[in-house]
Design a protein around this motif. Structure first.
Motif, PDB file in Angstrom:
ATOM      1  N   PRO A  53       0.831  -1.209   0.000  1.00 27.29           N
ATOM      2  CA  PRO A  53       0.000   0.000   0.000  1.00 27.29           C
ATOM      3  C   PRO A  53       0.863   1.257   0.000  1.00 27.29           C
ATOM      4  N   LEU A  54       0.392   2.291  -0.694  1.00 30.14           N
ATOM      5  CA  LEU A  54       1.093   3.576  -0.741  1.00 30.14           C
ATOM      6  C   LEU A  54       0.436   4.538   0.242  1.00 30.14           C
ATOM      7  N   ALA A  55       1.235   5.153   1.098  1.00 26.10           N
ATOM      8  CA  ALA A  55       0.704   6.087   2.096  1.00 26.10           C
ATOM      9  C   ALA A  55       0.215   7.392   1.458  1.00 26.10           C
ATOM     10  N   ASP A  56       0.806   7.760   0.320  1.00 26.96           N
ATOM     11  CA  ASP A  56       0.409   8.968  -0.391  1.00 26.96           C
ATOM     12  C   ASP A  56       0.788   8.825  -1.856  1.00 26.96           C
ATOM     13  N   GLU A  57       0.587   9.863  -2.633  1.00 31.39           N
ATOM     14  CA  GLU A  57       0.815   9.780  -4.076  1.00 31.39           C
ATOM     15  C   GLU A  57       2.168  10.340  -4.516  1.00 31.39           C
ATOM     16  N   ARG A  58       3.050  10.644  -3.576  1.00 29.86           N
ATOM     17  CA  ARG A  58       4.342  11.213  -3.949  1.00 29.86           C
ATOM     18  C   ARG A  58       5.223  10.185  -4.652  1.00 29.86           C
ATOM     19  N   ALA A  59       6.083  10.668  -5.536  1.00 26.19           N
ATOM     20  CA  ALA A  59       6.990   9.800  -6.285  1.00 26.19           C
ATOM     21  C   ALA A  59       7.927   9.047  -5.341  1.00 26.19           C
ATOM     22  N   VAL A  60       8.416   9.709  -4.306  1.00 24.83           N
ATOM     23  CA  VAL A  60       9.350   9.066  -3.380  1.00 24.83           C
ATOM     24  C   VAL A  60       8.663   7.934  -2.626  1.00 24.83           C
ATOM     25  N   THR A  61       7.378   8.071  -2.350  1.00 23.85           N
ATOM     26  CA  THR A  61       6.632   7.005  -1.675  1.00 23.85           C
ATOM     27  C   THR A  61       6.513   5.793  -2.585  1.00 23.85           C
TER      28      THR A  61
END
Length: 193
Positions: free
Chosen positions: A160-168
């Motif tokens: 799962p991704l915590a947010d939509e940032r590229a680093v995430t």
């Protein structure tokens, strides 16, 4: 009296310049990273990692986001800092060297002595979709000449991704590579027995 073409072009040119300046995007370059800091490498088994084969849609510099089964989106502001196949190989070499406690894990093809075994990878998916990072990879562990295939596997995992940032997204995909390295390391260890 008819306006001159130069008088008509000046406002149009100003509008184009203003629009162009307003739409510039700040690029964010990300890279994959090994699971931990480089570990002291011991006398574990030799392993060559590669080649890593990607589908054409992942060979772009942009991070891929799947919209549905038939559509991929690329965000203009998110780019890999290196070719993705090189990044995957580099991280797997580091992760496998740590897991196998081996100074003899290297990329293939590449310089260095012949390895005991080689793993090649065919990546089917390595992207984000609906808030989840996804990696689907077929791998084959080959023995030395004449031994044939020692093991095969399909790695299929999601994070799962915590947010939509590229680093995430890059961090989640890096984490999936760590899990893939665990599967391959287990096969290498079993084959060495």
């Amino acid at each position: 009296m008819k306006p001159s073409p130069r008088r008509l072009l000046a406002p149009l040119l100003a509008l184009l310049l203003a629009t162009g300046c307003a739409s510039q995007v700040e690029l964010r370059y990300v890279t994959l990273a090994p699971a931990g800091p480089p570990a002291a490498r011991g006398a574990g088994p030799g392993l060559a990692v590669g080649p890593v084969t990607l589908p054409d849609y992942l060979m772009r510099g942009d991070l891929a986001e799947r919209i549905d089964a038939h559509r991929i989106s690329y965000r203009r502001d998110r780019r890999w800092a290196e070719p993705l196949d090189h990044g995957i190989q580099r991280v797997l070499v580091a992760n496998l060297a740590a897991r196998l406690d081996s100074a003899a894990v290297r990329g293939f093809p590449g310089p260095g002595p012949a390895a005991d075994t080689r793993v090649d990878l065919v990546v089917h998916r390595f992207e984000a979709e609906a808030g989840v990072a996804i990696a689907i990879v077929d791998w084959t562990l080959h023995g030395s000449a004449g031994e044939g295939d020692l093991a095969r596997g399909t790695f299929d995992a999601r994070e799962p991704l915590a947010d939509e940032r590229a680093v995430t997204q890059a961090a989640a995909l890096s984490g999936l590579l760590s899990l893939l390295a665990a599967d391959i390391a287990a096969a290498v260890t079993a084959a060495a027995r």
